[in-house]
Design an enzyme around this catalytic site. Sequence first.
Site, mmCIF file in Angstrom:
data_model
loop_
_atom_site.group_PDB
_atom_site.id
_atom_site.type_symbol
_atom_site.label_atom_id
_atom_site.label_comp_id
_atom_site.label_asym_id
_atom_site.label_seq_id
_atom_site.Cartn_x
_atom_site.Cartn_y
_atom_site.Cartn_z
ATOM 1 N N ASP A 119 0.998 -1.114 -0.091
ATOM 2 C CA ASP A 119 0.095 -0.158 -0.017
ATOM 3 C C ASP A 119 0.860 1.026 -0.081
ATOM 4 O OD1 ASP A 119 -2.312 1.709 0.467
ATOM 5 O OD2 ASP A 119 -3.241 -0.031 1.043
ATOM 6 N N HIS A 168 -2.531 3.375 -4.742
ATOM 7 C CA HIS A 168 -2.140 2.974 -3.736
ATOM 8 C C HIS A 168 -0.514 2.319 -3.879
ATOM 9 C CE1 HIS A 168 -5.515 3.631 -1.153
ATOM 10 N NE2 HIS A 168 -6.214 3.002 -1.760
ATOM 11 N N GLU A 216 -9.443 3.079 -5.970
ATOM 12 C CA GLU A 216 -8.979 4.403 -5.549
ATOM 13 C C GLU A 216 -7.682 4.723 -6.385
ATOM 14 O OE1 GLU A 216 -10.771 4.684 -1.259
ATOM 15 O OE2 GLU A 216 -9.045 3.429 -1.178
#
Length: 580
Positions: free
Chosen positions: A13, A86, A149
């Site tokens: 991440d 990410h 995202e």
Amino acid sequence: MYKMNTFHWHLTDDQGWRIEIKKYPKLTSVGAFRNGTLIGHYGEQPERYDTIHYGGFYTQEQIKDVVAYASTRHITIVPEIEMPGHAQAAISAYPELACTKGPFEPARTWGVFKDVFCPTEETFTFLENVLAEVSELFPGHYIHIGGDECPKDRWKESAFCQELIKKENLKDETELQTYFVNRIGRFLQTKNKKLLGWDEILEGGIPGDATIMSWRGYAGGIAAAKQQHDVVMTPTAYCYFDYYQSSAVGEPLAIGGYLPLQMVYRFDPVADALTADEAKYILGTQGNLWTEYITNWKKVEYMTMPRMSALSEVAWSPKSSRDYSAYVHRLKGHFKMLKFLGINYSSAVFDVNDQVMPNGNRGISVALSTALPEVSIHYTFDGTKPTANSPLYTDKIQIDQPVVLKAAAFDGMNPIGGLFEKGYTVNLATGKGISLSYQPDEEYSRGGAFTLVDGITGRLPWNGADWLGFNGSDCEAVIDLAEMKTFNRVAVDVLNDSASWIYLPTAINVSVSEDGNTFKPLASLSKEQIAKSSRLITIPIGKQSARFIKVQIINRHQIPDGAPGAGNNAWLFVDEIRVE
Ligand code: ACM
């Protein structure tokens, strides 16, 4: 014990890369460590950071140990390598994989970051080499490639990306993401692996034979199943175990949201919208524990237990045989075993709950209950903590002035569950009739329109219970004061939490009527006036008399570029409308 047969392991991440990759040692020497971490909750001002050099990673030898341990328990591990978003820890180690040249550092705070993998040949070579090592380590069929995202800012600004869009005949950056995921999917096929991704990978057209993990609600999973793709249903509102499970005082810091045990138990991974044939594509469900606010194993246990046991019953039993009160009754015995095993479970299921009702136009009445019929509830109004000797709750409590109610449940003389504490405000609107022109989202509409006049001001960090959430739509309420009343102001309590995609309104309009049909505009607040406000926004209107009050709270509608969830519907969260 709970027949959990798959472990989804989120290994990379923005804040850290946690798996050794032999070919790219900087992923762990650089990408696995960050220079400090946000203190407290995201969004707190001023932002504060500690200066601890924090990090770590699993060596390939350790990963093999975990895989073997899982395998003897018939648990398959699904590793997740996040792309194209990410990726900040990865591009901190290898900045040449981003669209701009950096330098970057592993993120010290949470959320979503604009610098992501650039879809160059160099990036694909890198990711294929990484995935080749990952494929060797994990014998399971699936590899999760993230896909959630991913802000498109850098791709929009990049001449290379714009050229690629033209060359590949793509419509836009969203289709570029599909191109990205498709290429990775084709590579995984050469390794005999199957691609799994978060539901955003549907957006530019569903890639190849991808399996979808539906997290932003049911919709992505439903769309995928209808297109004959496999689905893991894990919508935030039922499956995010990083959300609060209790609104009791002293609950440990969590990301937000509200997911009590009963809500997990009520979850059905097979959405009603699916036909029996489509339902075959629902592989199952999973609970998610994101660990931004979880710094030790005891808290992992606390957040997952007992919600994991409820999810297990959801996953493994037919809907017709699920019975929440029987489950809660069995939990009482189950907790004894967890205690014996030294597992730090939450007893929030035994908390006192309130149900607020209108009281014939004279404020509200509050009913208290617990999940166990055999316990007694004691309460106070004087600020003291209730004991087994405090007044015994027997029937609804009438409230016609502001109070703070404290309550606790007792099994004999022993307290069970947490401390209930809630303030109720009473104003002209409290407990009165209210109707809404547009309905709130199903997942955030627990108490219906009455929530806005129930006298309860939602607590921070917010949990879903006291709020109505409008997904992309406005909140337009008409309150019936039952007779002509005189008042000076209207106030609206709203939430501002961009990390959770929740935004302040862009306008508030108040109008009044004597008959409920013809409304006369009284006052408005502009976006600029609202932006200066904190939560409770007051609209001064001067002395007025009316019976009906219409309040329009206008949603921002779309999340702006660069913010978490950019391009999705903005949420508007409202918990109370006051008339004073
Ligand atoms: C997610 O929670 N971003 C999948």
